[in-house]
Motif scaffolding. Sequence first.
Motif, PDB file in Angstrom:
ATOM      1  N   LYS A  75      23.531  -2.083  56.764  1.00 32.82           N
ATOM      2  CA  LYS A  75      23.218  -1.915  58.175  1.00 32.82           C
ATOM      3  C   LYS A  75      23.296  -3.221  58.948  1.00 32.82           C
ATOM      4  CE  LYS A  75      20.274   2.172  57.689  1.00 32.82           C
ATOM      5  NZ  LYS A  75      18.922   2.749  57.923  1.00 32.82           N
ATOM      6  N   GLY A  76      23.181  -4.331  58.244  1.00 32.99           N
ATOM      7  CA  GLY A  76      23.208  -5.625  58.912  1.00 32.99           C
ATOM      8  C   GLY A  76      24.594  -6.149  59.201  1.00 32.99           C
ATOM      9  N   GLY A  77      25.647  -5.523  58.603  1.00 31.70           N
ATOM     10  CA  GLY A  77      27.010  -5.952  58.887  1.00 31.70           C
ATOM     11  C   GLY A  77      27.717  -6.657  57.762  1.00 31.70           C
ATOM     12  N   ASN A  78      27.115  -6.725  56.573  1.00 31.78           N
ATOM     13  CA  ASN A  78      27.826  -7.262  55.414  1.00 31.78           C
ATOM     14  C   ASN A  78      28.790  -6.202  54.897  1.00 31.78           C
ATOM     15  OD1 ASN A  78      26.358  -9.864  55.037  1.00 31.78           O
ATOM     16  ND2 ASN A  78      24.614  -8.484  54.755  1.00 31.78           N
ATOM     17  N   GLY A  79      29.998  -6.631  54.518  1.00 28.36           N
ATOM     18  CA  GLY A  79      31.012  -5.679  54.083  1.00 28.36           C
ATOM     19  C   GLY A  79      31.533  -5.979  52.696  1.00 28.36           C
ATOM     20  N   GLN A  80      31.917  -4.918  51.981  1.00 30.02           N
ATOM     21  CA  GLN A  80      32.390  -5.034  50.592  1.00 30.02           C
ATOM     22  C   GLN A  80      33.669  -4.236  50.418  1.00 30.02           C
ATOM     23  OE1 GLN A  80      29.967  -2.916  47.672  1.00 30.02           O
ATOM     24  NE2 GLN A  80      30.348  -4.512  46.146  1.00 30.02           N
ATOM     25  N   PHE A  81      34.690  -4.870  49.833  1.00 33.00           N
ATOM     26  CA  PHE A  81      35.910  -4.147  49.462  1.00 33.00           C
ATOM     27  C   PHE A  81      35.882  -3.902  47.959  1.00 33.00           C
ATOM     28  CE2 PHE A  81      37.250  -8.310  48.169  1.00 33.00           C
ATOM     29  CZ  PHE A  81      38.292  -8.142  47.268  1.00 33.00           C
ATOM     30  N   LEU A  82      36.312  -2.721  47.544  1.00 36.60           N
ATOM     31  CA  LEU A  82      36.288  -2.358  46.131  1.00 36.60           C
ATOM     32  C   LEU A  82      37.685  -2.107  45.579  1.00 36.60           C
ATOM     33  CD1 LEU A  82      33.224   0.080  46.192  1.00 36.60           C
ATOM     34  CD2 LEU A  82      33.267  -2.298  45.398  1.00 36.60           C
ATOM     35  N   GLY A  83      38.688  -2.167  46.429  1.00 34.99           N
ATOM     36  CA  GLY A  83      40.058  -1.969  45.998  1.00 34.99           C
ATOM     37  C   GLY A  83      40.667  -3.253  45.461  1.00 34.99           C
ATOM     38  N   PRO A  84      41.972  -3.247  45.235  1.00 34.79           N
ATOM     39  CA  PRO A  84      42.628  -4.403  44.622  1.00 34.79           C
ATOM     40  C   PRO A  84      42.823  -5.597  45.538  1.00 34.79           C
ATOM     41  CG  PRO A  84      44.243  -2.700  45.128  1.00 34.79           C
ATOM     42  CD  PRO A  84      42.899  -2.111  45.414  1.00 34.79           C
ATOM     43  N   THR A 142      21.428  -3.293  50.976  1.00 33.73           N
ATOM     44  CA  THR A 142      21.986  -4.604  50.635  1.00 33.73           C
ATOM     45  C   THR A 142      21.839  -4.892  49.150  1.00 33.73           C
ATOM     46  OG1 THR A 142      21.341  -5.381  52.835  1.00 33.73           O
ATOM     47  CG2 THR A 142      21.962  -7.054  51.235  1.00 33.73           C
ATOM     48  N   GLU A 143      20.688  -4.549  48.582  1.00 29.94           N
ATOM     49  CA  GLU A 143      20.443  -4.865  47.171  1.00 29.94           C
ATOM     50  C   GLU A 143      21.267  -4.003  46.222  1.00 29.94           C
ATOM     51  OE1 GLU A 143      16.733  -2.540  48.690  1.00 29.94           O
ATOM     52  OE2 GLU A 143      18.197  -4.006  49.452  1.00 29.94           O
ATOM     53  N   ASN A 144      21.953  -2.987  46.753  1.00 26.36           N
ATOM     54  CA  ASN A 144      22.753  -2.114  45.888  1.00 26.36           C
ATOM     55  C   ASN A 144      24.241  -2.448  45.886  1.00 26.36           C
ATOM     56  OD1 ASN A 144      20.409  -0.742  45.263  1.00 26.36           O
ATOM     57  ND2 ASN A 144      20.809   0.970  46.654  1.00 26.36           N
ATOM     58  N   PHE A 145      24.649  -3.485  46.611  1.00 25.15           N
ATOM     59  CA  PHE A 145      26.066  -3.845  46.651  1.00 25.15           C
ATOM     60  C   PHE A 145      26.644  -4.040  45.246  1.00 25.15           C
ATOM     61  CE2 PHE A 145      26.013  -5.533  51.218  1.00 25.15           C
ATOM     62  CZ  PHE A 145      26.917  -4.591  51.667  1.00 25.15           C
ATOM     63  N   LEU A 146      25.908  -4.728  44.384  1.00 24.74           N
ATOM     64  CA  LEU A 146      26.453  -5.088  43.081  1.00 24.74           C
ATOM     65  C   LEU A 146      26.492  -3.918  42.106  1.00 24.74           C
ATOM     66  CD1 LEU A 146      24.972  -8.672  42.576  1.00 24.74           C
ATOM     67  CD2 LEU A 146      27.105  -7.961  43.662  1.00 24.74           C
ATOM     68  N   HIS A 169      32.153 -11.184  44.047  1.00 24.17           N
ATOM     69  CA  HIS A 169      33.431 -11.596  44.633  1.00 24.17           C
ATOM     70  C   HIS A 169      33.976 -10.575  45.625  1.00 24.17           C
ATOM     71  CE1 HIS A 169      33.034 -13.401  40.583  1.00 24.17           C
ATOM     72  NE2 HIS A 169      33.443 -14.491  41.207  1.00 24.17           N
ATOM     73  N   THR A 170      33.432  -9.363  45.606  1.00 25.16           N
ATOM     74  CA  THR A 170      33.894  -8.328  46.544  1.00 25.16           C
ATOM     75  C   THR A 170      33.139  -8.364  47.865  1.00 25.16           C
ATOM     76  OG1 THR A 170      32.354  -6.664  45.664  1.00 25.16           O
ATOM     77  CG2 THR A 170      34.530  -6.826  44.617  1.00 25.16           C
ATOM     78  N   LEU A 171      32.146  -9.228  47.957  1.00 29.07           N
ATOM     79  CA  LEU A 171      31.333  -9.325  49.181  1.00 29.07           C
ATOM     80  C   LEU A 171      31.942 -10.393  50.078  1.00 29.07           C
ATOM     81  CD1 LEU A 171      27.809  -9.184  47.504  1.00 29.07           C
ATOM     82  CD2 LEU A 171      29.113  -7.302  48.509  1.00 29.07           C
ATOM     83  N   ARG A 172      32.941 -10.010  50.850  1.00 34.86           N
ATOM     84  CA  ARG A 172      33.743 -10.988  51.578  1.00 34.86           C
ATOM     85  C   ARG A 172      33.597 -10.916  53.097  1.00 34.86           C
ATOM     86  NH1 ARG A 172      38.068 -13.222  48.934  1.00 34.86           N
ATOM     87  NH2 ARG A 172      38.325 -14.356  50.892  1.00 34.86           N
ATOM     88  N   ILE A 173      32.820  -9.978  53.605  1.00 34.05           N
ATOM     89  CA  ILE A 173      32.624  -9.884  55.049  1.00 34.05           C
ATOM     90  C   ILE A 173      31.155 -10.187  55.350  1.00 34.05           C
ATOM     91  CG2 ILE A 173      32.886  -8.493  57.125  1.00 34.05           C
ATOM     92  CD1 ILE A 173      35.525  -8.993  55.694  1.00 34.05           C
TER      93      ILE A 173
END
Length: 300
Positions: free
Chosen positions: A181-190, A215-219, A225-229
């Motif tokens: 909700k805070g605006g952090n973004g994660q890509f899971l593709g290649p 937020t705590e569930n991203f990993l 390394h997928t947390l790039r935004i």
Amino acid sequence: GIEERKVVSVVDKVRTEEEVVAEIEDGMTIGVGGWGSRRKPMSLIMAIIRSGVKNLTIVSYGGPEIGLLSATGQLKKAIYGFVSLDSIPLEPHFRIARQTAEIEVEEFDEGALYLGLMAAAHRVPFYPTRAGLGSDMLKMNPNLKLVQSPYPDTNGDYEELVAIPAFDIDISLIHMNRADKGGNGQFLGPDLFFDDLFAMAAKKTYMSCEKIVLTENFLDEGSVHTLRIPRIYVNGVVEAPRGAHFTECPPDYGRDEEFQKLYAATAKNPELWESFKSRYLKLSSHEEYLEMVDSREEDK
């Protein structure tokens, strides 16, 4: 004694497509993330179409967003490294707009476009490069300037380089697999593509995502390394399941090739284009769009 921990409250940036598009005005320059027909923020592009905002400039590694906005008459100018649907090499609606000069264009090679994004992200006026020297990129873009290096090489000469200008992007639109909700973004593709640069380069950035998570569930689904935004570059987050349709968004889903073929076929058939617009573009929401897509599958 027990050490007290301060709880840092994060601003809730969740928005709707309509709230995001309300920020877009006629004549703005919009950066669009993704790559060709891969992980494009299509629910936001469809919302732009519904809004009727016009005279837009799009900066992107182009895909259906350029073709669609060309076909609806909302695109004034496209700045791109290519415009492709991947499995269909040249975007067909863009082909028509380009060949008939219905839109203005600035054609860069992929590396030069990257440097324009990098310059904007780093808030410098340009980046020097050898890319384009001896090619038609300079002929195609007469506004590009050459600069002389202030440092001599080993022979004492001052090298001449191409100065790729920073793109002046009002709003960037990107799509991620997951966000909080805070605006952090994660890509899971290649591939992240250059969505991080699009986010950094614009005055404002809005990110759609397949799913909003804690937020705590991203990993749970990807490494750090997928947390790039980072949230500092994001002004709003839209939860849009299948929000990249009909482009691919792995691992959540692949490209809808049959739907893409249908879309591509509308470029050669005005009646089919009118039918496509009525069925898929003249709708009230992303949810209604998905209902129409799914009803097509059921009709088979």
